[in-house]
Design a protein around this motif. Structure first.
Motif, PDB file in Angstrom:
ATOM      1  N   GLN A 127      11.032  40.183  32.301  1.00 34.25           N
ATOM      2  CA  GLN A 127       9.695  39.783  32.730  1.00 34.25           C
ATOM      3  C   GLN A 127       9.237  40.660  33.898  1.00 34.25           C
ATOM      4  O   GLN A 127      10.068  41.121  34.698  1.00 34.25           O
ATOM      5  N   PRO A 128       7.932  40.891  34.006  1.00 39.42           N
ATOM      6  CA  PRO A 128       7.454  41.770  35.092  1.00 39.42           C
ATOM      7  C   PRO A 128       7.556  41.088  36.469  1.00 39.42           C
ATOM      8  O   PRO A 128       7.410  39.876  36.589  1.00 39.42           O
ATOM      9  N   VAL A 129       7.819  41.888  37.483  1.00 31.61           N
ATOM     10  CA  VAL A 129       7.769  41.432  38.864  1.00 31.61           C
ATOM     11  C   VAL A 129       6.330  41.572  39.359  1.00 31.61           C
ATOM     12  O   VAL A 129       5.687  42.602  39.131  1.00 31.61           O
ATOM     13  N   GLU A 130       5.834  40.528  40.012  1.00 29.15           N
ATOM     14  CA  GLU A 130       4.464  40.556  40.524  1.00 29.15           C
ATOM     15  C   GLU A 130       4.452  40.263  42.017  1.00 29.15           C
ATOM     16  O   GLU A 130       5.203  39.409  42.497  1.00 29.15           O
ATOM     17  N   VAL A 131       3.604  40.991  42.741  1.00 25.55           N
ATOM     18  CA  VAL A 131       3.337  40.711  44.156  1.00 25.55           C
ATOM     19  C   VAL A 131       1.857  40.375  44.273  1.00 25.55           C
ATOM     20  O   VAL A 131       0.989  41.208  43.979  1.00 25.55           O
TER      21      VAL A 131
ATOM     22  N   ASP B 198      18.296  36.328  44.494  1.00 26.85           N
ATOM     23  CA  ASP B 198      19.480  37.088  44.903  1.00 26.85           C
ATOM     24  C   ASP B 198      19.063  38.207  45.867  1.00 26.85           C
ATOM     25  O   ASP B 198      18.488  39.215  45.444  1.00 26.85           O
ATOM     26  N   ARG B 199      19.366  38.038  47.154  1.00 31.30           N
ATOM     27  CA  ARG B 199      18.976  39.040  48.155  1.00 31.30           C
ATOM     28  C   ARG B 199      19.606  40.410  47.888  1.00 31.30           C
ATOM     29  O   ARG B 199      19.055  41.442  48.279  1.00 31.30           O
ATOM     30  N   SER B 200      20.775  40.411  47.240  1.00 28.23           N
ATOM     31  CA  SER B 200      21.493  41.675  47.047  1.00 28.23           C
ATOM     32  C   SER B 200      20.770  42.640  46.121  1.00 28.23           C
ATOM     33  O   SER B 200      21.048  43.844  46.137  1.00 28.23           O
ATOM     34  N   ILE B 201      19.840  42.142  45.299  1.00 29.33           N
ATOM     35  CA  ILE B 201      19.099  43.041  44.391  1.00 29.33           C
ATOM     36  C   ILE B 201      17.653  43.198  44.831  1.00 29.33           C
ATOM     37  O   ILE B 201      16.834  43.742  44.089  1.00 29.33           O
ATOM     38  N   ILE B 202      17.322  42.723  46.040  1.00 32.86           N
ATOM     39  CA  ILE B 202      15.948  42.783  46.533  1.00 32.86           C
ATOM     40  C   ILE B 202      15.863  43.764  47.694  1.00 32.86           C
ATOM     41  O   ILE B 202      16.680  43.737  48.616  1.00 32.86           O
ATOM     42  N   SER B 203      14.878  44.625  47.638  1.00 27.00           N
ATOM     43  CA  SER B 203      14.605  45.559  48.732  1.00 27.00           C
ATOM     44  C   SER B 203      13.115  45.510  49.054  1.00 27.00           C
ATOM     45  O   SER B 203      12.284  45.508  48.149  1.00 27.00           O
ATOM     46  N   VAL B 204      12.810  45.441  50.348  1.00 27.64           N
ATOM     47  CA  VAL B 204      11.414  45.451  50.787  1.00 27.64           C
ATOM     48  C   VAL B 204      11.246  46.598  51.778  1.00 27.64           C
ATOM     49  O   VAL B 204      12.029  46.729  52.729  1.00 27.64           O
ATOM     50  N   LYS B 205      10.234  47.418  51.544  1.00 28.10           N
ATOM     51  CA  LYS B 205       9.882  48.478  52.488  1.00 28.10           C
ATOM     52  C   LYS B 205       8.442  48.284  52.947  1.00 28.10           C
ATOM     53  O   LYS B 205       7.564  47.964  52.137  1.00 28.10           O
ATOM     54  N   VAL B 206       8.241  48.482  54.253  1.00 27.88           N
ATOM     55  CA  VAL B 206       6.893  48.427  54.815  1.00 27.88           C
ATOM     56  C   VAL B 206       6.658  49.752  55.526  1.00 27.88           C
ATOM     57  O   VAL B 206       7.423  50.128  56.420  1.00 27.88           O
ATOM     58  N   GLY B 207       5.626  50.457  55.083  1.00 27.48           N
ATOM     59  CA  GLY B 207       5.367  51.772  55.678  1.00 27.48           C
ATOM     60  C   GLY B 207       6.502  52.750  55.448  1.00 27.48           C
ATOM     61  O   GLY B 207       6.744  53.642  56.265  1.00 27.48           O
ATOM     62  N   GLY B 208       7.229  52.580  54.346  1.00 30.88           N
ATOM     63  CA  GLY B 208       8.326  53.475  54.024  1.00 30.88           C
ATOM     64  C   GLY B 208       9.618  53.171  54.748  1.00 30.88           C
ATOM     65  O   GLY B 208      10.623  53.858  54.550  1.00 30.88           O
ATOM     66  N   LYS B 209       9.640  52.121  55.569  1.00 35.50           N
ATOM     67  CA  LYS B 209      10.838  51.752  56.323  1.00 35.50           C
ATOM     68  C   LYS B 209      11.399  50.431  55.794  1.00 35.50           C
ATOM     69  O   LYS B 209      10.653  49.536  55.423  1.00 35.50           O
TER      70      LYS B 209
ATOM     71  N   VAL C  96      12.876  44.689  42.983  1.00 31.43           N
ATOM     72  CA  VAL C  96      13.789  43.650  42.514  1.00 31.43           C
ATOM     73  C   VAL C  96      14.503  44.212  41.292  1.00 31.43           C
ATOM     74  O   VAL C  96      13.846  44.555  40.292  1.00 31.43           O
ATOM     75  N   GLY C  97      15.818  44.303  41.358  1.00 31.70           N
ATOM     76  CA  GLY C  97      16.539  44.938  40.266  1.00 31.70           C
ATOM     77  C   GLY C  97      16.105  46.382  40.133  1.00 31.70           C
ATOM     78  O   GLY C  97      16.175  47.159  41.086  1.00 31.70           O
ATOM     79  N   GLU C  98      15.606  46.729  38.951  1.00 30.44           N
ATOM     80  CA  GLU C  98      15.133  48.093  38.707  1.00 30.44           C
ATOM     81  C   GLU C  98      13.612  48.201  38.759  1.00 30.44           C
ATOM     82  O   GLU C  98      13.054  49.270  38.502  1.00 30.44           O
ATOM     83  N   GLN C  99      12.943  47.091  39.060  1.00 31.31           N
ATOM     84  CA  GLN C  99      11.481  47.100  39.072  1.00 31.31           C
ATOM     85  C   GLN C  99      10.944  47.263  40.503  1.00 31.31           C
ATOM     86  O   GLN C  99      11.435  46.612  41.427  1.00 31.31           O
ATOM     87  N   THR C 100       9.927  48.097  40.656  1.00 32.92           N
ATOM     88  CA  THR C 100       9.301  48.328  41.957  1.00 32.92           C
ATOM     89  C   THR C 100       7.809  48.039  41.854  1.00 32.92           C
ATOM     90  O   THR C 100       7.135  48.527  40.930  1.00 32.92           O
ATOM     91  N   VAL C 101       7.296  47.247  42.789  1.00 37.19           N
ATOM     92  CA  VAL C 101       5.888  46.865  42.801  1.00 37.19           C
ATOM     93  C   VAL C 101       5.324  47.119  44.201  1.00 37.19           C
ATOM     94  O   VAL C 101       5.997  46.860  45.203  1.00 37.19           O
ATOM     95  N   ILE C 102       4.107  47.621  44.265  1.00 35.44           N
ATOM     96  CA  ILE C 102       3.439  47.875  45.540  1.00 35.44           C
ATOM     97  C   ILE C 102       2.258  46.922  45.683  1.00 35.44           C
ATOM     98  O   ILE C 102       1.452  46.774  44.756  1.00 35.44           O
TER      99      ILE C 102
END
Length: 502
Positions: free
Chosen positions: A44-48, A72-83, A112-118
């Motif tokens: 399923q798609p990740v949505e922000v 699962d925090r281990s598969i989640i990454s958040v970047k703000v302003g590239g950091k 999240v996982g292999e999906q990236t959303v901006i």
């Protein structure tokens, strides 16, 4: 018989109603299941859909809303302003995180996982006041070489920083006195060239406070461990140079003599030298321009001292120093070893300073409390500086300046308002790191930064920058607003221009 049949029919009807309600509730719950606890589904798609707050600084709590965000925090990454942001938790439809520092560009990116959303909007980053290192280099044991001349990034150990003072005629030159048991020269910081130099003071064991005559000559308080004939204040006459170091070749001339002066200042209105005598707690004033440079008063025991006595402080045999108000209204007297600050007002009629009174802290009451006046608690206050408060100016208050000072044993920078309110400006942060309030941590002034026995303090009104002699870390630190990278500033200017043209 007929009544029994009717009663039985009613009971059956009630059970049917209950069964119907149960079925409806079960179906409704099944259709409206709680997706906040749903794990991430890679099919399923990740949505922000949104995030809050929309603006702020670093280390701010941010909540990102959407769908299929997982738990699962281990598969989640958040970047703000590239950091990289710190992800605290996730609930399927929301992610709780902490914004990174200096994330000026502002793009909110969720992986999240292999999906990236901006996210469709950007986080508007507000530059913060942060602590950084200016210079000073030691190993983990506090060991390092003493470098007489060198660049800021390779200048060696900064020992016993005590008192900063900007050259009034060369604002990029900052002088630093150093105390200690051995002979200590002046250090000269060229903030433009990012270089540190050394000015040796022949036959002077150490210098404490630095002050300036109205003509721009330098005066040093020079406490000596010898008899009353020795110099306790000296003047260095200004020369000229192409690099701004006008005192490079200057020798000193004694202005006053004695064996227990560790604090002096020039009162701007009169040009007189006010200097202390540690053993008695007396403060004397001397007009060397009228009386000459060679008629040096001797403290104690000299002739005519009663005429020179300005006032006395409550404590004897303690170090203290004086800082005049920029408009000359009064002087703050910092009782370094007694844990309080006095104020002496300037009398326009007599042209003198009057008997001082306590404005914050209490004699002998070393502690840490952000309160008002004598209820506040400080612990070995160091150097202080007056800083213009634009809000006071806009409100047309009588006094436009706050007083910032180092609180050495509390490992922080405090603020004293004209009304006597004491608060903490910087230091004692990173609470989760350890129970101690000292250390060497850069970052946002209150939440992150830590000092280790800060003593010297200077402030550049033009750049809005503080400089701190952090004695326990053998460094010079600075506090200033974060600056966006030049290339990013250019992009932001273009974005603003495009918005205006639309």
């Amino acid at each position: 018989m007929k009544c029994k049949i009717m009663r039985h029919g009613i009971i059956e009807f009630q059970w049917m109603i209950l069964l119907l309600l149960f079925t409806i509730c079960f179906s409704s719950c099944k259709d409206d299941k709680d997706t906040s606890a749903e794990p991430y589904d890679p099919n399923q798609p990740v949505e922000v859909t949104d995030f809050t707050p929309k603006s702020g600084g670093g280390r701010k709590k941010m909540i990102i809303y959407g769908n299929n965000l997982g738990i699962d925090r281990s598969i989640i990454s958040v970047k703000v302003g590239g950091k990289e942001a710190i992800v605290v938790s996730a609930k399927g439809t929301s992610i709780y995180c902490s914004t990174p520092e200096s994330c000026f560009e502002g793009t909110v990116e969720v992986k999240v996982g292999e999906q990236t959303v901006i996210a469709s909007e950007k986080y508007q980053y507000d530059p913060q006041m942060v602590v950084t290192d200016l210079c000073g280099d030691v190993d983990e044991l506090g060991q390092g070489d003493i470098v007489e001349t060198g660049p800021f990034d390779d200048c060696g150990k900064i020992e016993y920083p005590f008192w900063f003072s900007f050259d009034p005629q060369h604002p990029n030159i900052l002088y630093l006195s150093q105390t200690g048991t051995n002979s200590r020269p002046l250090r000269v910081l060229d903030l433009e060239k990012k270089m540190i130099y050394t000015k040796k003071l022949n036959d002077i064991e150490r210098a404490t406070t630095i002050t300036w005559t109205n003509d721009g000559d330098m005066i040093l308080a020079t406490p000596q461990n010898k008899d009353k004939k020795n110099k306790n204040n000296v003047i260095l006459k200004r020369g000229s140079s192409t690099d701004g170091q006008d005192f490079k070749e200057s020798g000193w001339v004694a202005l006053a003599r004695g064996n227990a002066c560790n604090g002096s200042m020039i009162l701007p209105q009169t040009g007189e030298l006010y200097f202390n005598h540690r053993a008695t707690g007396n403060v004397y004033r001397y007009n060397f321009e009228e009386n000459g440079y060679n008629k040096n008063p001797e403290v104690p025991g000299g002739e005519g001292l009663s005429e020179l006595l300005a006032f006395s402080v409550p404590n004897q045999t303690v170090d203290f120093s004086m800082v005049p108000h920029p408009k000359g209204k009064y002087v703050y007297i910092i009782m370094h070893e007694s844990h309080y600050i006095l104020r002496s007002n300037y009398d326009e009629e007599t042209k003198k300073l009057v008997t001082p009174y306590i404005v914050c802290g209490q004699s002998g009451q070393a502690d840490y409390k952000d309160l008002v006046g004598i209820n506040a608690r400080i612990n070995k206050p160091g150097q202080g500086v007056f800083v213009l408060n634009e809000e006071y100016k806009a409100a047309n208050k009588d006094d436009w300046y706050d007083f910032y000072f180092t609180d050495t044993e509390n490992h922080c920078i405090r603020i004293l308002t004209p009304d006597g309110v004491v608060s903490t400006f910087a230091g004692r942060g990173s609470a989760s790191a350890s129970s101690y309030k000292w250390g060497k941590q850069n970052g946002e002034v209150r939440e992150r930064a830590r000092f280790n026995k800060p003593i010297a303090l200077a402030y550049d009104e033009v750049t809005k920058t503080f400089y701190i002699g952090d004695s326990g870390n053998y460094k010079i630190r600075k506090i200033a607003k974060e600056q966006a990278p030049d290339d990013l500033s250019g992009e932001e200017s273009n974005d603003n221009q495009n918005q205006e043209n639309q």
